[in-house]
Design a protein around this motif. Structure first.
Motif, PDB file in Angstrom:
ATOM      1  N   MET A  73      -3.401   7.343  12.061  1.00 38.09           N
ATOM      2  CA  MET A  73      -2.412   6.334  11.654  1.00 38.09           C
ATOM      3  C   MET A  73      -3.015   5.351  10.658  1.00 38.09           C
ATOM      4  N   ILE A  74      -4.278   4.979  10.878  1.00 40.82           N
ATOM      5  CA  ILE A  74      -4.927   4.040   9.948  1.00 40.82           C
ATOM      6  C   ILE A  74      -5.074   4.713   8.580  1.00 40.82           C
ATOM      7  N   ILE A  75      -5.472   5.998   8.609  1.00 42.82           N
ATOM      8  CA  ILE A  75      -5.596   6.747   7.347  1.00 42.82           C
ATOM      9  C   ILE A  75      -4.240   6.798   6.638  1.00 42.82           C
ATOM     10  N   ALA A  76      -3.190   7.136   7.414  1.00 40.59           N
ATOM     11  CA  ALA A  76      -1.847   7.208   6.822  1.00 40.59           C
ATOM     12  C   ALA A  76      -1.454   5.849   6.262  1.00 40.59           C
ATOM     13  N   GLY A  77      -1.770   4.791   7.019  1.00 36.51           N
ATOM     14  CA  GLY A  77      -1.449   3.431   6.576  1.00 36.51           C
ATOM     15  C   GLY A  77      -2.086   3.130   5.234  1.00 36.51           C
ATOM     16  N   SER A  78      -3.364   3.490   5.085  1.00 32.39           N
ATOM     17  CA  SER A  78      -4.037   3.193   3.821  1.00 32.39           C
ATOM     18  C   SER A  78      -3.467   4.058   2.698  1.00 32.39           C
ATOM     19  N   ALA A  79      -3.055   5.283   3.032  1.00 35.65           N
ATOM     20  CA  ALA A  79      -2.528   6.171   1.992  1.00 35.65           C
ATOM     21  C   ALA A  79      -1.152   5.734   1.499  1.00 35.65           C
ATOM     22  N   ILE A  80      -0.297   5.267   2.411  1.00 35.51           N
ATOM     23  CA  ILE A  80       1.063   4.913   1.974  1.00 35.51           C
ATOM     24  C   ILE A  80       1.199   3.421   1.674  1.00 35.51           C
ATOM     25  N   GLY A  81       0.163   2.653   1.967  1.00 33.78           N
ATOM     26  CA  GLY A  81       0.225   1.230   1.689  1.00 33.78           C
ATOM     27  C   GLY A  81       0.953   0.450   2.765  1.00 33.78           C
ATOM     28  N   ALA A  82       0.661   0.773   4.011  1.00 30.51           N
ATOM     29  CA  ALA A  82       1.259   0.045   5.131  1.00 30.51           C
ATOM     30  C   ALA A  82       0.169  -0.759   5.824  1.00 30.51           C
ATOM     31  N   SER A  83       0.541  -1.903   6.388  1.00 28.48           N
ATOM     32  CA  SER A  83      -0.469  -2.679   7.095  1.00 28.48           C
ATOM     33  C   SER A  83      -0.146  -2.757   8.579  1.00 28.48           C
TER      34      SER A  83
ATOM     35  N   ASP B 278       7.516  -4.594  -0.372  1.00 29.10           N
ATOM     36  CA  ASP B 278       6.397  -5.494  -0.095  1.00 29.10           C
ATOM     37  C   ASP B 278       5.730  -5.129   1.225  1.00 29.10           C
ATOM     38  N   GLN B 279       6.423  -4.350   2.026  1.00 32.29           N
ATOM     39  CA  GLN B 279       5.835  -3.928   3.308  1.00 32.29           C
ATOM     40  C   GLN B 279       6.304  -2.515   3.614  1.00 32.29           C
ATOM     41  N   ARG B 280       5.413  -1.708   4.165  1.00 28.17           N
ATOM     42  CA  ARG B 280       5.793  -0.378   4.613  1.00 28.17           C
ATOM     43  C   ARG B 280       5.274  -0.206   6.039  1.00 28.17           C
ATOM     44  N   TYR B 281       5.846   0.759   6.753  1.00 28.84           N
ATOM     45  CA  TYR B 281       5.405   0.968   8.133  1.00 28.84           C
ATOM     46  C   TYR B 281       5.080   2.432   8.382  1.00 28.84           C
TER      47      TYR B 281
ATOM     48  N   LEU C  20     -11.597   5.263   3.238  1.00 21.11           N
ATOM     49  CA  LEU C  20     -11.691   3.868   2.792  1.00 21.11           C
ATOM     50  C   LEU C  20     -12.685   3.680   1.658  1.00 21.11           C
ATOM     51  N   PHE C  21     -13.766   4.450   1.672  1.00 19.67           N
ATOM     52  CA  PHE C  21     -14.840   4.166   0.718  1.00 19.67           C
ATOM     53  C   PHE C  21     -15.029   5.200  -0.389  1.00 19.67           C
ATOM     54  N   SER C  22     -14.487   6.405  -0.214  1.00 19.06           N
ATOM     55  CA  SER C  22     -14.725   7.339  -1.307  1.00 19.06           C
ATOM     56  C   SER C  22     -13.485   8.085  -1.778  1.00 19.06           C
ATOM     57  N   MET C  23     -12.301   7.608  -1.354  1.00 21.43           N
ATOM     58  CA  MET C  23     -11.083   8.274  -1.821  1.00 21.43           C
ATOM     59  C   MET C  23     -10.041   7.215  -2.183  1.00 21.43           C
ATOM     60  N   THR C  24      -9.188   7.553  -3.155  1.00 22.14           N
ATOM     61  CA  THR C  24      -8.069   6.651  -3.431  1.00 22.14           C
ATOM     62  C   THR C  24      -6.901   7.112  -2.568  1.00 22.14           C
ATOM     63  N   PRO C  25      -5.911   6.236  -2.355  1.00 20.28           N
ATOM     64  CA  PRO C  25      -4.749   6.655  -1.557  1.00 20.28           C
ATOM     65  C   PRO C  25      -4.121   7.934  -2.115  1.00 20.28           C
ATOM     66  N   LEU C  26      -4.084   8.066  -3.433  1.00 20.69           N
ATOM     67  CA  LEU C  26      -3.469   9.267  -4.009  1.00 20.69           C
ATOM     68  C   LEU C  26      -4.296  10.513  -3.717  1.00 20.69           C
ATOM     69  N   ASP C  27      -5.623  10.362  -3.705  1.00 17.98           N
ATOM     70  CA  ASP C  27      -6.493  11.490  -3.322  1.00 17.98           C
ATOM     71  C   ASP C  27      -6.139  11.973  -1.917  1.00 17.98           C
ATOM     72  N   VAL C  28      -5.975  10.990  -1.037  1.00 19.22           N
ATOM     73  CA  VAL C  28      -5.694  11.325   0.366  1.00 19.22           C
ATOM     74  C   VAL C  28      -4.385  12.107   0.455  1.00 19.22           C
TER      75      VAL C  28
ATOM     76  N   PHE D  61       6.508  10.196  -0.648  1.00 19.85           N
ATOM     77  CA  PHE D  61       7.796   9.522  -0.806  1.00 19.85           C
ATOM     78  C   PHE D  61       7.729   8.086  -0.315  1.00 19.85           C
ATOM     79  N   THR D  62       7.072   7.901   0.841  1.00 21.80           N
ATOM     80  CA  THR D  62       7.014   6.555   1.401  1.00 21.80           C
ATOM     81  C   THR D  62       6.214   5.642   0.472  1.00 21.80           C
ATOM     82  N   ARG D  63       5.125   6.188  -0.073  1.00 29.38           N
ATOM     83  CA  ARG D  63       4.300   5.371  -0.954  1.00 29.38           C
ATOM     84  C   ARG D  63       5.054   4.983  -2.230  1.00 29.38           C
ATOM     85  N   LYS D  64       5.878   5.930  -2.723  1.00 31.48           N
ATOM     86  CA  LYS D  64       6.571   5.696  -3.990  1.00 31.48           C
ATOM     87  C   LYS D  64       7.737   4.717  -3.868  1.00 31.48           C
ATOM     88  N   SER D  65       8.236   4.486  -2.646  1.00 28.85           N
ATOM     89  CA  SER D  65       9.360   3.557  -2.500  1.00 28.85           C
ATOM     90  C   SER D  65       8.848   2.141  -2.697  1.00 28.85           C
ATOM     91  N   PRO D  66       9.378   1.430  -3.689  1.00 33.00           N
ATOM     92  CA  PRO D  66       8.874   0.086  -3.945  1.00 33.00           C
ATOM     93  C   PRO D  66       9.221  -0.851  -2.777  1.00 33.00           C
TER      94      PRO D  66
END
Lengths: 162, 628
Positions: free
Chosen positions: B251-261, B218-221, B178-186, B211-216
């Motif tokens: 799961m929280i880490i994965a959520g932040s990496a792929i952009g899921a809430s 408004d919500q991901r899971y 959350l504080f020292s990496m970007t989602p792409l770094d992860v 792949f999940t992150r790259k799919s445009p």
């Protein structure tokens, strides 16, 4: 719709549960889990009621109930005896255990004894592979069930004292 | 108390360290020296030990310690699975580093008196090597050669206390992300680590996230697949019960990496203990601000909901699982579109297995190089196997990829039960195959197992010995897939049934060589045409047994015999003239079909014989009853 179990009995409880959900239709499986917990099984009229309440076709509800092996439309006996038929139990004699239980209870797997005391079922792996073969009575695992006498002793604990 | 930032988390960690300090002592503290220190008794709470009464032992220990006034100096805990199920129920005592095996409630008084009051070891409860008879107070050989990454906290921390998880570096990886990496770094770290899906197929986890992150959308899971349906596998259950927070953190880490809430854990309803622990863990994580809105004071919000399975093996397939979460029948759908493009409610969805997720926090904390230093060229890290069947040390083992079957079965597993001969190892459950003796020395990884006609699968490893009939084993798995086929596609729905029928015919001695040929053809048709992984892999148990044990099929078909003596229709019990006429078998026969009087040779009525073998088990004269 001619089932003897009245859905009215716990209907308020079920309705309250459904009302508490944010998503309704999406939670069909959760609702069915809850209904089976309170009724013990899922008779036609309970399924019908759920369909009405969730505003979905009763065929959809029936379709889901019959798809998943966890749901049952037949009432079970007082105690449910399960034989684990996972691979570890299978190679260590689950078939023999099942045969012995069928013999002692005088029913086939999937049936309930005439006194409504035991229902015999099979399930896949409870993760107690170290104790194979295992039988599970009302959720309690009994391991290394190789001897007819042991099986008898376990069953006896669940029979009412005469 | 919501944690507002990394400092607050670190402070809480520093305060919580004392909770597990006693267990961290690596030097052996002698039992006599340990007197006076606060000690921890860990009573294994794994499924096997739990079933053999470990909760009762923990309770008795507490009572007894209370009675002798030691309840302040000795604390009792019930962590997750220790892995050595064969010798359960087990207890571990820290900082003495002593393990007691096969403990019963009756042993509690002795343990308290001898170990805690007198400071002596209770010799008869120490692990004993079955061959050398040597006793091991600690460093039991079962754990040699094992490397615990996914199971690092299982059996070590109390799963219902988030503070113990935090003390064991828990949620540090999340703070780092959350504080020292970007989602792409992860995503890059996970890609570089070489971590692949532990559910069976072995798809690279980092790529899936990418792949999940790259799919445009408004919500991901993100979905955690905890529908462990492979019969004979219990590794996911052990992680969920023994270390639920590691799955949540990942799961929280994965959520932040792929952009899921939002995330879902799809867990089997047959695992009530896992469900209970997960619910506790989720509530605790929310309470500490590690789950929910603005996690650790960052701008990232994520929440997790539990969804229950209802007993359908096919729901382990990701598209079927998604339909099940949506409340429908768990039938798979055609890929593409892959869930990463169009998954839950039409949104990009990443489905990861429990064991895969359990590997994530240590990879983030220690780096990709640390992880990919372990394993083989294409399969990195470790794999957890549920070792079961005809092996001496049944249990849960985690070994580096590339470990050989021989090491797992004969070193860690302690060899075959009752000194019988190893015949095959079955991996991959109903989708896998049987590996014969000649491949015992090939290193295990995704590629090598596929090359020899089996597959990694979720990690069930069933050992078979000379008494197992391979045709019957194939039939067992075919019955399983036939039962579990969802019915969506014809190849699987009808095909598995036909395969089962042919196998039944063969085991009953009615098979022909033509059947064998047809069965093989049908296997390939199903493999090529079934809709999902379940169907496509359903013929594997048959194909691999045909490949390595064809002579057993031929024995059933041509010679009408079952070499292992399992298929009852092909068996015949006979009493020879060695019979001394002791009448033991007569008394034991459940059908009363053995006739004979004392001191005269008995005879079995073949018409009525059930072929149960009870007479042979009972007979004390070698060769008096034969089976052929």
């Amino acid at each position: 719709m001619c089932d003897t179990a009245s859905p009215n009995k716990f209907v308020q409880k079920l309705d309250d549960y459904i009302d508490s959900l944010t998503y309704k239709k999406e939670n069909l499986i959760g609702v069915l889990h809850y209904a089976q917990e309170i009724y013990g099984y899922l008779p036609d009229n309970v399924q019908w009621h759920i369909a009405q309440k969730l505003d979905i076709p009763s065929a959809t509800v029936y379709g889901v109930v019959t798809f998943y092996s966890f749901f049952t439309m037949i009432p079970r006996g007082e105690h449910v005896v399960n034989v684990c038929t996972g691979t570890a139990c299978f190679v260590r004699g689950a078939e023999k255990l099942k045969g012995e239980l069928e013999n002692q209870l005088k029913i086939k797997a999937g049936e309930t004894t005439t006194d409504n005391l035991f229902t015999l079922e099979t399930l896949r792996c409870v993760g107690a592979c170290g104790l194979a073969p295992v039988m599970i009575v009302d959720g309690k695992v009994h391991g290394r069930m190789n001897e007819a006498q042991h099986i008898n002793e376990v069953l006896a604990k669940y029979r009412p004292e005469i | 108390m919501k944690l507002k930032n990394t400092e607050a988390l670190n402070e809480l960690k520093a305060q919580s360290l004392k909770l597990i300090e006693t267990r961290r002592v690596t030097d052996l503290v002698t039992t006599k020296n340990a007197r006076g220190l606060v000690r921890h008794v860990m009573v294994c709470g794994g499924p096997g030990c739990h079933s053999s009464g470990s909760p009762g032992i923990a309770e008795r220990l507490e009572e007894e310690l209370n009675r002798v006034g030691l309840s302040e100096q000795v604390k009792v805990f019930q962590p997750g699975c220790f892995g050595f199920c064969e010798k359960g129920p087990m207890i571990e005592i820290h900082p003495d580093n002593i393990t007691y095996c096969e403990v019963s409630e009756d042993d509690v008084t002795t343990i308290v008196e001898e170990h805690f009051i007198q400071g002596n070891l209770v010799d008869h409860l120490l692990f004993m090597d079955p061959i050398t008879k040597e006793r091991f107070p600690t460093n039991i050989p079962f754990y040699d050669g094992q490397l615990r990454i996914a199971l690092r906290n299982v059996g070590y921390i109390a799963p219902e206390n988030i503070l113990e998880y935090i003390a064991a570096d828990g949620y540090q990886a999340l703070a780092k992300v959350l504080f020292s990496m970007t989602p792409l770094d992860v995503i890059d770290v996970i890609k570089e680590s070489g971590l692949r899906g532990r559910g069976g197929a072995g798809f690279p986890t980092g790529l899936k996230w990418e792949f999940t992150r790259k799919s445009p959308a408004d919500q991901r899971y993100i979905i955690c697949n905890a529908d462990e349906g492979d019969p004979g596998a219990f590794m996911d259950r052990s992680v969920l019960e023994g270390d639920p927070h590691s799955v949540l953190e990942a799961m929280i880490i994965a959520g932040s990496a792929i952009g899921a809430s939002e995330g879902f854990i799809y867990v089997r309803a047959e695992y009530p203990a896992a469900i209970r622990r997960l619910l506790i863990a989720i509530a605790q994580a929310r309470e500490y601000g590690l789950l929910g809105k603005a996690i650790l004071g960052s701008d990232f919000s994520f929440d997790i909901e539990l969804k229950y399975g209802a007993g359908a093996f096919v729901c382990g397939e990701e598209t079927a699982l998604i339909h099940s979460i949506e409340g429908a029948r768990g039938e798979p759908s055609v890929k593409p579109p892959f869930p990463a493009q169009k998954g839950l409610w039409g949104k990009p969805t990443c489905v990861n297995n429990v064991e895969t997720l359990a590997n994530i926090p240590p990879i983030i904390l220690k780096g990709a190089e640390w992880f990919n230093a372990v394993g083989t060229e294409k399969s990195k890290g470790t794999k957890v196997f549920a070792l079961a069947g005809k092996v001496n040390n049944v249990g849960l083992v985690e070994v580096p990829m590339g470990t050989t079957l021989r090491q797992i079965i004969f070193e860690i597993g302690g060899g075959i039960k009752q000194r019988k001969t190893f015949k095959a190892a079955q991996t991959g459950g109903p989708s896998g195959g049987c590996i014969p003796t000649k491949y015992l020395d090939s290193p295990i990884d995704y590629e090598s197992l596929t090359a020899i006609g089996s597959m990694m699968g979720s990690g069930g490893l069933i050992v078979l010995d000379e008494d197992d009939c391979m045709v019957n084993i194939a039939k067992y798995f075919q019955e399983f897939t036939m039962d579990e086929s969802c019915g969506r596609c014809t190849a699987c729905r009808v095909g598995t049934k036909r395969l089962y029928e042919i196998l039944t015919k063969i085991t009953e001695g009615k098979g022909t060589l033509e059947d064998l040929e047809n069965m093989e053809k049908l296997c390939h048709i199903i493999k090529d045409t079934a809709l999902c992984g379940l169907g496509q892999s359903a013929p594997n148990p048959i194909l691999s047994t045909l490949k390595y044990f064809r002579e057993e099929y031929l024995a059933h078909i041509v010679d009408k015999t079952c070499p292992a003596g399992v298929c009852k229709s092909l068996l015949k019990y006979e009493i020879t003239d060695k019979c001394v006429g002791c009448t033991l078998c007569v008394k034991k026969c459940p059908m009363n079909c053995i006739s004979g009087v004392t001191k005269k040779r008995h005879v079995i009525d073949q018409e009525r014989c059930l072929k149960c073998g009870a007479c042979m088990e009972q007979c004390r004269v070698v060769g008096a009853i034969i089976r052929h």
